[in-house]
Write a protein that holds these residues in place. Structure first.
Motif: not given
Length: 356
Positions: A4, A31, A69
């Motif tokens: 992530l 993100v 996320g």
């Protein structure tokens, strides 16, 4: 395992990271934290590579990006562990792999800990030193509290999402919450990398580090309020009864009860009735222990020639600091609930599988 990557106004270094992770067959989630039109082409480039990108309408901060996320991963890839990595090139693919391997199949939060050796920018060195010292004052003991390279087991994602806080302070709050609840935290050594004197970082060393002081500040304010209440109750009871010993005991019972209740609910946030009896017993034992320790310390200092007033101040200050640390780390701490065992997994192979 999902990598992530929260990103705010990233540059080509994020593309290089994505390319390197893609070459290893990693699944990634990026993100975009409201980066705006200037970064649109870069994110479009990443999406053409098959990487999922979530777009925030505005810059809500790193905490919001990470929470979105993590929630997306938990819903789309349930049971998958997560490694969070920064977008500015500070985290090498080899270090991401090391944290991922340490996370796989375990229950501990894993931190990629930097040694801060070599050419470290002054503001980064100072910020990390302040953050580390404040974290120790709050009862924790970690070498690198500001690292963005973290491994989160799938079973811990709901616990991480439940932690309050915004922007960079949220990452510190996660460490404080896990430390208080005795959730295991591991540190894996990683390379210390700072590019262009860490110019791409949006971290504010002093302001964001001082967020860790909030529990300590609440503790001080509650202690002062309890002291004022103790004095007021003593005067009121003595005026009513004329008995000094009875009044002193009564005042201490009243102020102690209020102090316990506020420390439990306001300072250390141990809400609810669960563990109330255990907390109360520990609190009483700690109070007796601190009283005895303060007395012994004062006696020793006086024997060593320290004046009475100075001995009293030194011993009480030491007891006060110990009281804060023990209340956070023991009295009002509770063991994290045993997470449900995840289904059996294949032997770990970093980013060996692709797919959505």
């Amino acid at each position: 395992m999902i990598v992530l990557i929260p990103a705010y106004e990233p540059d080509e270094r994020m593309l290089e990271l994505v390319d390197a992770l893609e070459a290893d067959g990693c699944r990634m989630l990026v993100v975009d934290d409201g980066s705006g039109a200037s970064s649109a082409a870069l994110f479009a480039n990443i999406e053409r590579r098959g990487v999922v990108v979530l777009h925030q309408a505005q810059n809500d901060g790193k905490a919001a990006a990470l929470r979105r996320g993590l929630a997306h991963i938990a819903a789309r890839w349930p049971g998958e562990d997560v490694v969070t990595a920064d977008s500015d090139g500070q985290h090498r693919p080899a270090d991401i792999a090391a944290v991922a391997e340490a996370t796989s199949g375990g229950e501990a939060l894993v931190l990629g800990g930097r040694a801060f050796s070599g050419a470290v920018p002054l503001r980064s060195r100072f910020g990390n030193a302040v953050s580390r010292a404040l974290f120790r004052m709050s009862g924790g003991a970690l070498h690198d509290t500001q690292t963005g390279l973290r491994g989160i087991p799938a079973s811990r994602i709901p616990e991480v999402l439940a932690v309050a806080g915004e922007r960079f302070a949220w990452e510190m709050n996660v460490l404080l919450d896990f430390t208080r609840r005795r959730v295991p935290i591991r540190e894996v050594p990683i390379e210390t990398v700072y590019l262009d004197q860490n110019a791409a970082s949006h971290f504010r060393p002093v302001r964001d580090s001082l967020a860790v002081l909030r529990p300590l500040l609440r503790y001080v304010l509650v202690s002062l309020g309890s002291f004022v209440l103790d004095v007021a109750a003593l005067q009121a009871l003595y005026a009513a009864t004329g008995e000094l010993l009875l009044s002193a005991i009564g005042a201490r019972v009243v102020s102690g009860a209020v102090n316990f209740a506020l420390n439990r609910t306001v300072v250390f946030r141990a809400h609810g009735t669960t563990g109330l009896r255990r907390h109360l017993v520990r609190y009483l034992l700690l109070a007796c222990g601190l009283l005895a320790g303060s007395y012994l310390g004062m006696s020793l200092l006086i024997v060593w020639g320290v004046p009475l007033l100075a001995a009293k101040i030194i011993s009480d200050c030491a007891a006060y600091i110990c009281g804060f640390m023990l209340q956070q780390g023991y009295v009002f701490a509770h063991r994290a609930r045993d997470a449900k065992k995840a289904p059996s997994r294949e032997p770990f192979s970093f980013c060996a599988r692709r797919g959505t």
